[in-house]
Design a protein around this motif. Structure first.
Motif, PDB file in Angstrom:
ATOM      1  N   LEU A   1       0.834  -1.196   0.000  1.00  0.00           N
ATOM      2  CA  LEU A   1       0.000   0.000   0.000  1.00  0.00           C
ATOM      3  C   LEU A   1       0.872   1.251   0.000  1.00  0.00           C
ATOM      4  CD1 LEU A   1      -2.825  -0.929   2.537  1.00  0.00           C
ATOM      5  CD2 LEU A   1      -2.894  -1.014   0.037  1.00  0.00           C
ATOM      6  N   VAL A   2       0.437   2.257  -0.736  1.00  0.00           N
ATOM      7  CA  VAL A   2       1.130   3.538  -0.815  1.00  0.00           C
ATOM      8  C   VAL A   2       0.100   4.624  -0.512  1.00  0.00           C
ATOM      9  CG1 VAL A   2       2.555   5.057  -2.230  1.00  0.00           C
ATOM     10  CG2 VAL A   2       2.603   2.587  -2.636  1.00  0.00           C
ATOM     11  N   ALA A   3       0.423   5.533   0.393  1.00  0.00           N
ATOM     12  CA  ALA A   3      -0.519   6.582   0.797  1.00  0.00           C
ATOM     13  C   ALA A   3       0.052   7.956   0.478  1.00  0.00           C
ATOM     14  CB  ALA A   3      -0.816   6.478   2.292  1.00  0.00           C
ATOM     15  N   ALA A   4      -0.832   8.881   0.130  1.00  0.00           N
ATOM     16  CA  ALA A   4      -0.416  10.251  -0.165  1.00  0.00           C
ATOM     17  C   ALA A   4      -1.488  11.213   0.317  1.00  0.00           C
ATOM     18  CB  ALA A   4      -0.198  10.430  -1.667  1.00  0.00           C
ATOM     19  N   THR A   5      -1.062  12.380   0.731  1.00  0.00           N
ATOM     20  CA  THR A   5      -1.992  13.431   1.139  1.00  0.00           C
ATOM     21  C   THR A   5      -1.468  14.775   0.661  1.00  0.00           C
ATOM     22  OG1 THR A   5      -3.149  14.439   3.021  1.00  0.00           O
ATOM     23  CG2 THR A   5      -0.889  13.752   3.395  1.00  0.00           C
TER      24      THR A   5
ATOM     25  N   ASP B   1       1.410  11.692  -7.196  1.00  0.00           N
ATOM     26  CA  ASP B   1       2.458  11.239  -6.268  1.00  0.00           C
ATOM     27  C   ASP B   1       2.441   9.716  -6.125  1.00  0.00           C
ATOM     28  OD1 ASP B   1       3.482  13.753  -5.805  1.00  0.00           O
ATOM     29  OD2 ASP B   1       2.643  13.964  -3.791  1.00  0.00           O
ATOM     30  N   LEU B   2       1.247   9.131  -6.067  1.00  0.00           N
ATOM     31  CA  LEU B   2       1.160   7.668  -5.988  1.00  0.00           C
ATOM     32  C   LEU B   2       1.789   7.029  -7.225  1.00  0.00           C
ATOM     33  CD1 LEU B   2      -2.474   7.090  -4.636  1.00  0.00           C
ATOM     34  CD2 LEU B   2      -0.338   7.107  -3.348  1.00  0.00           C
ATOM     35  N   LEU B   3       1.512   7.605  -8.386  1.00  0.00           N
ATOM     36  CA  LEU B   3       2.094   7.087  -9.624  1.00  0.00           C
ATOM     37  C   LEU B   3       3.613   7.075  -9.554  1.00  0.00           C
ATOM     38  CD1 LEU B   3       1.699   6.190 -12.619  1.00  0.00           C
ATOM     39  CD2 LEU B   3       1.855   8.619 -13.215  1.00  0.00           C
TER      40      LEU B   3
ATOM     41  N   TYR C   1      -1.843  12.271 -14.627  1.00  0.00           N
ATOM     42  CA  TYR C   1      -1.032  11.462 -15.536  1.00  0.00           C
ATOM     43  C   TYR C   1      -1.182   9.960 -15.300  1.00  0.00           C
ATOM     44  CZ  TYR C   1       1.289  15.958 -16.300  1.00  0.00           C
ATOM     45  OH  TYR C   1       1.550  17.273 -16.597  1.00  0.00           O
ATOM     46  N   VAL C   2      -2.137   9.567 -14.489  1.00  0.00           N
ATOM     47  CA  VAL C   2      -2.197   8.186 -14.013  1.00  0.00           C
ATOM     48  C   VAL C   2      -2.400   7.181 -15.141  1.00  0.00           C
ATOM     49  CG1 VAL C   2      -3.527   6.562 -12.615  1.00  0.00           C
ATOM     50  CG2 VAL C   2      -2.877   8.793 -11.669  1.00  0.00           C
ATOM     51  N   ARG C   3      -3.405   7.379 -15.974  1.00  0.00           N
ATOM     52  CA  ARG C   3      -3.702   6.376 -17.002  1.00  0.00           C
ATOM     53  C   ARG C   3      -2.514   6.180 -17.940  1.00  0.00           C
ATOM     54  NH1 ARG C   3      -8.993   4.870 -16.612  1.00  0.00           N
ATOM     55  NH2 ARG C   3     -10.438   6.368 -15.679  1.00  0.00           N
TER      56      ARG C   3
ATOM     57  N   THR D   1       6.233  19.274  -8.704  1.00  0.00           N
ATOM     58  CA  THR D   1       5.383  20.107  -7.854  1.00  0.00           C
ATOM     59  C   THR D   1       6.237  21.234  -7.282  1.00  0.00           C
ATOM     60  OG1 THR D   1       5.778  18.556  -6.024  1.00  0.00           O
ATOM     61  CG2 THR D   1       3.807  18.211  -7.340  1.00  0.00           C
ATOM     62  N   GLY D   2       6.009  21.639  -6.022  1.00  0.00           N
ATOM     63  CA  GLY D   2       6.808  22.692  -5.424  1.00  0.00           C
ATOM     64  C   GLY D   2       8.291  22.344  -5.457  1.00  0.00           C
ATOM     65  N   GLY D   3       9.105  23.265  -5.928  1.00  0.00           N
ATOM     66  CA  GLY D   3      10.527  23.000  -6.106  1.00  0.00           C
ATOM     67  C   GLY D   3      10.892  22.797  -7.561  1.00  0.00           C
ATOM     68  N   GLY D   4       9.868  22.619  -8.415  1.00  0.00           N
ATOM     69  CA  GLY D   4      10.100  22.530  -9.841  1.00  0.00           C
ATOM     70  C   GLY D   4      10.965  21.350 -10.247  1.00  0.00           C
TER      71      GLY D   4
END
Length: 350
Positions: free
Chosen positions: A64-68, A98-100, A233-235, A253-256
């Motif tokens: 399992l991978v979690a993201a928030t 992020d999960l991807l 971008y998941v699919r 994301t943040g930080g480019g």
């Protein structure tokens, strides 16, 4: 004993919390929630927790991978203009992309929507966007929380947080070990996505433009251009992951590019990036010019037109690029990996 105060005592509604409106809101969003149904989902919303069956989702040995995440101050544009429809897509995108990057297929999503006073129309527009983001990502919206907190939020204000869980087979976790000579493929962004909006809002304020003025960088009004939802971008990513030459994804994301690409590299490799390899969207040139923002700062604050970087073996680059394009992505070859001799990201001339 009788209570002489009957009919005059304070209620929860008197304090600013309307339980009946909350119940009506749950009923109003049920069709949107049902539209995200996918294998593994169990039951519906309204319980004390959301249920998901990993076996029914088809996994054998899952991790399992979690993201928030949230949407940040991009919310202020929605609040000030009433353009709430795409913000929910942003919320989902920031989590599932992020999960991807870990190789995970997003399974389910939950949201937290907090406001001073519940506006059912506003809330429904937000949840409709969340449901659309879930459909794009192939994950189920299995629950959430709506919180009315008068006194904590100003009238009309709200905040959002998103939570998503995905799964990846044990032998499919990303990133895989990258190598010298690997190619960097950049997937085009839909704009600034959900990062840098404190700086964006400051620059727009400095420019003297209003949110409803025509945008000098295209896309309708200033608000309409800047509130374009984050691309999911998941699919395309899941399709590309089936190729053995794929090494990893870096969600920009943040930080480019400067700070996110190194997250998928070992300490002995550097990403050599050619900024001329893709067309920079006009919004970023306008922000740099209007705000007097130096190029190094632009590269750390914004994605500059690349929302996801895909690290691939050189011999697999053409095939993986074709897979991504077949899934609807605009793909640019933006660089390669080389031995590190200084910084983790080396930019060529723009």
């Amino acid at each position: 004993m009788t209570d002489e105060r009957d009919g005059t005592g304070l209620t929860y509604r008197d304090a600013g919390v309307d339980v009946d409106a909350g119940n009506a809101f749950v009923e109003a969003i049920k069709p949107a929630v049902r539209s995200t149904t996918r294998p593994g989902m169990m039951g519906g919303i309204g319980g004390f927790g959301g249920l998901f069956d990993l076996r029914a989702a088809g996994f054998d040995d899952p991790i399992l991978v979690a993201a928030t995440d949230g949407v940040g101050t991009k919310l202020k544009i929605a609040i000030e203009t009433g353009l709430h429809g795409g913000i929910g897509i942003d919320l989902v995108a920031m989590c599932v992309n992020d999960l991807l990057a870990q190789g995970a297929q997003p399974l389910f999503f939950l949201d937290y929507y907090a406001t001073g006073a519940l506006d059912i129309g506003q809330g429904r527009a937000i949840v409709d966007g969340i449901a659309e983001g879930c459909r794009q990502a192939g994950c189920g919206l299995i629950g959430g929380e709506t919180a009315e907190m008068p006194g904590l939020y100003a009238p009309g204000d709200y905040d959002l947080a998103g939570f998503s869980v995905g799964a990846v087979e044990r032998d499919g976790i990303l990133p895989r070990t990258a190598q010298q000579g690997d190619v960097l493929l950049g997937l085009a962004s839909s704009g600034p996505h959900s990062n840098g909006y404190s700086l964006i809002r400051k620059i727009v304020g400095k420019s003297g433009l209003g949110w409803h003025d025509p945008s000098p960088f295209g896309g309708g009004s200033v608000a309409e251009a800047l509130i374009e939802p984050t691309r999911i971008y998941v699919r395309a990513g899941l399709a590309a992951m089936k190729h053995p030459g794929l090494r990893g994804f870096a969600h920009i994301t943040g930080g480019g590019l400067t700070e996110n690409v190194p997250r998928v590299l070992s300490d002995d490799l550097a990403a050599h990036i050619d900024p001329a390899a893709w067309p920079r969207p006009a919004v970023f040139d306008w922000l740099a010019r209007e705000g007097g923002v130096e190029e190094t700062e632009m590269r750390r604050a914004f994605n500059l037109g690349i929302g996801m970087v895909v690290v691939v073996a050189a011999e697999a680059a053409a095939e993986i690029r074709a897979i991504l394009q077949d899934e609807g992505e605009t793909v640019h070859e933006i660089g390669h990996l080389a031995p590190r001799d200084g910084g983790a990201v080396v930019y060529g001339p723009r």
